[in-house]
Scaffold this motif. Structure first.
Motif, PDB file in Angstrom:
ATOM      1  N   GLU A  74      28.985 -24.240 -42.573  1.00 32.56           N
ATOM      2  CA  GLU A  74      28.068 -24.551 -41.411  1.00 32.56           C
ATOM      3  C   GLU A  74      26.871 -25.557 -41.630  1.00 32.56           C
ATOM      4  O   GLU A  74      26.522 -25.736 -42.999  1.00 32.56           O
ATOM      5  CB  GLU A  74      27.532 -23.152 -40.850  1.00 32.56           C
ATOM      6  CG  GLU A  74      28.455 -22.322 -40.431  1.00 32.56           C
ATOM      7  CD  GLU A  74      27.895 -21.070 -39.886  1.00 32.56           C
ATOM      8  OE1 GLU A  74      27.586 -21.089 -38.566  1.00 32.56           O
ATOM      9  OE2 GLU A  74      27.920 -20.224 -40.779  1.00 32.56           O
ATOM     10  N   ALA A  78      22.475 -28.398 -37.589  1.00 29.17           N
ATOM     11  CA  ALA A  78      23.264 -28.109 -36.528  1.00 29.17           C
ATOM     12  C   ALA A  78      22.782 -26.672 -35.928  1.00 29.17           C
ATOM     13  O   ALA A  78      22.783 -26.551 -34.519  1.00 29.17           O
ATOM     14  CB  ALA A  78      24.656 -27.915 -36.670  1.00 29.17           C
ATOM     15  N   PHE A  79      22.425 -25.770 -36.580  1.00 29.25           N
ATOM     16  CA  PHE A  79      22.149 -24.576 -36.101  1.00 29.25           C
ATOM     17  C   PHE A  79      20.686 -24.698 -35.605  1.00 29.25           C
ATOM     18  O   PHE A  79      20.325 -23.882 -34.539  1.00 29.25           O
ATOM     19  CB  PHE A  79      22.147 -23.309 -37.215  1.00 29.25           C
ATOM     20  CG  PHE A  79      21.641 -22.182 -36.693  1.00 29.25           C
ATOM     21  CD1 PHE A  79      22.376 -21.537 -35.634  1.00 29.25           C
ATOM     22  CD2 PHE A  79      20.305 -21.395 -37.365  1.00 29.25           C
ATOM     23  CE1 PHE A  79      21.999 -20.202 -35.309  1.00 29.25           C
ATOM     24  CE2 PHE A  79      20.070 -20.160 -36.922  1.00 29.25           C
ATOM     25  CZ  PHE A  79      20.709 -19.617 -35.817  1.00 29.25           C
ATOM     26  N   GLN A  81      19.330 -26.935 -33.777  1.00 28.62           N
ATOM     27  CA  GLN A  81      19.735 -27.404 -32.397  1.00 28.62           C
ATOM     28  C   GLN A  81      20.040 -26.384 -31.403  1.00 28.62           C
ATOM     29  O   GLN A  81      19.665 -26.228 -30.402  1.00 28.62           O
ATOM     30  CB  GLN A  81      20.919 -28.506 -32.299  1.00 28.62           C
ATOM     31  CG  GLN A  81      20.602 -29.870 -33.181  1.00 28.62           C
ATOM     32  CD  GLN A  81      19.183 -30.367 -32.824  1.00 28.62           C
ATOM     33  OE1 GLN A  81      18.779 -30.706 -31.686  1.00 28.62           O
ATOM     34  NE2 GLN A  81      18.486 -30.739 -33.951  1.00 28.62           N
ATOM     35  N   SER A  82      21.051 -25.519 -31.984  1.00 21.50           N
ATOM     36  CA  SER A  82      21.604 -24.507 -31.198  1.00 21.50           C
ATOM     37  C   SER A  82      20.570 -23.189 -30.945  1.00 21.50           C
ATOM     38  O   SER A  82      20.937 -22.436 -30.023  1.00 21.50           O
ATOM     39  CB  SER A  82      22.944 -23.830 -31.478  1.00 21.50           C
ATOM     40  OG  SER A  82      22.893 -23.438 -32.894  1.00 21.50           O
ATOM     41  N   THR A  84      17.580 -23.046 -30.027  1.00 28.86           N
ATOM     42  CA  THR A  84      16.907 -23.189 -29.060  1.00 28.86           C
ATOM     43  C   THR A  84      17.247 -22.171 -27.713  1.00 28.86           C
ATOM     44  O   THR A  84      16.535 -21.863 -26.856  1.00 28.86           O
ATOM     45  CB  THR A  84      16.911 -24.734 -28.346  1.00 28.86           C
ATOM     46  OG1 THR A  84      18.259 -24.971 -28.125  1.00 28.86           O
ATOM     47  CG2 THR A  84      16.184 -25.441 -29.452  1.00 28.86           C
ATOM     48  N   LYS A  85      18.705 -21.960 -27.766  1.00 26.90           N
ATOM     49  CA  LYS A  85      19.084 -20.987 -26.695  1.00 26.90           C
ATOM     50  C   LYS A  85      18.838 -19.517 -26.707  1.00 26.90           C
ATOM     51  O   LYS A  85      18.668 -18.798 -25.779  1.00 26.90           O
ATOM     52  CB  LYS A  85      20.727 -21.023 -26.375  1.00 26.90           C
ATOM     53  CG  LYS A  85      21.090 -22.390 -26.339  1.00 26.90           C
ATOM     54  CD  LYS A  85      22.703 -22.506 -26.136  1.00 26.90           C
ATOM     55  CE  LYS A  85      22.995 -23.880 -25.924  1.00 26.90           C
ATOM     56  NZ  LYS A  85      24.577 -23.970 -26.070  1.00 26.90           N
TER      57      LYS A  85
END
Length: 224
Positions: A74, A78-79, A81-82, A84-85
């Motif tokens: 991983e 990238a994490f 960015q995700s 934020t949810k």
């Protein structure tokens, strides 16, 4: 890591309720960072992967995340960015064993608070964590105050809200009375209730509160 004795506590020696999350697939790093932070009184939770962090229950208290850039299978970037949810405001401190200037720039542009190379310098990490937790505490305090203010605003009657909007437009009581087809004494009563319910001490306070709530002045519909 070198040993340090400086703590992140306040003037009274105590730490406010907060938590530091660590995501790193290297058990030695997790244990080392966890031990360091706990040694100065921080509450710490460690995770082997982002998936474990996502599945974990998180409390609504000041927090920050120490995140490894390169995770097994991983990408920490990238994490970032995700995340934020699920935790859009959590301050992130990146760590990496493979320093890369472009990578660090990308992380900082995406909102990371800091970027550290392994092995991490203890005092620098402690200082960064203290700053991150302080920033998150300020955010939560602001959100709490705004929510309370929103509740006060919701307690206003329609007429009181109308008076407030005219006050924000800079109208005098007699001008507001003309616009609303009511007596000036009625406007004064409504205005007094607005000030009391919102806890405003002056028109300046009122304007500041209105800005926090995103309220707009009401444009007079007639010449007054």
């Amino acid at each position: 890591m070198t040993t340090t004795t400086k703590t992140a506590s306040g003037d009274d020696g105590s730490l406010p309720p907060s938590i530091v999350y660590i995501i790193d697939d290297d058990e030695d790093v997790r244990q080392s960072l966890g031990s360091l932070l706990r040694s100065v009184g921080h509450r710490v939770e460690v995770f082997n992967s982002p998936h474990e962090f996502v599945d974990a229950r998180r409390e609504n208290i000041p927090s920050c995340l120490i995140l490894d850039v390169r995770l097994r299978g991983e990408s920490g970037l990238a994490f970032q960015q995700s995340i934020t949810k699920i935790a859009p405001h959590i301050p992130i401190l990146f760590i990496t064993g493979y320093p890369d200037f472009e990578m660090s720039v990308k992380a900082m542009k995406a909102g990371a608070m800091d970027f550290f190379s392994k092995p991490v310098r203890e005092q620098e990490m402690l200082d960064a964590v203290t700053q991150a937790l302080r920033r998150d505490a300020e955010r939560l305090s602001f959100e709490s105050s705004t929510a309370e203010l929103r509740g006060r605003y919701e307690s206003l009657t329609p007429k009181e809200r109308e008076v407030l909007e005219f006050v924000l437009a800079g109208l005098l009581n007699k001008q507001i009375a003309y616009e609303m087809h009511v007596s000036e004494i009625t406007v004064k009563l409504h205005r007094g209730q607005v000030m009391r319910k919102l806890g405003a001490q002056s028109v300046v306070d009122l304007v500041g509160q209105a800005q926090l709530l995103g309220l707009k002045p009401r444009t007079p519909s007639r010449r007054s």
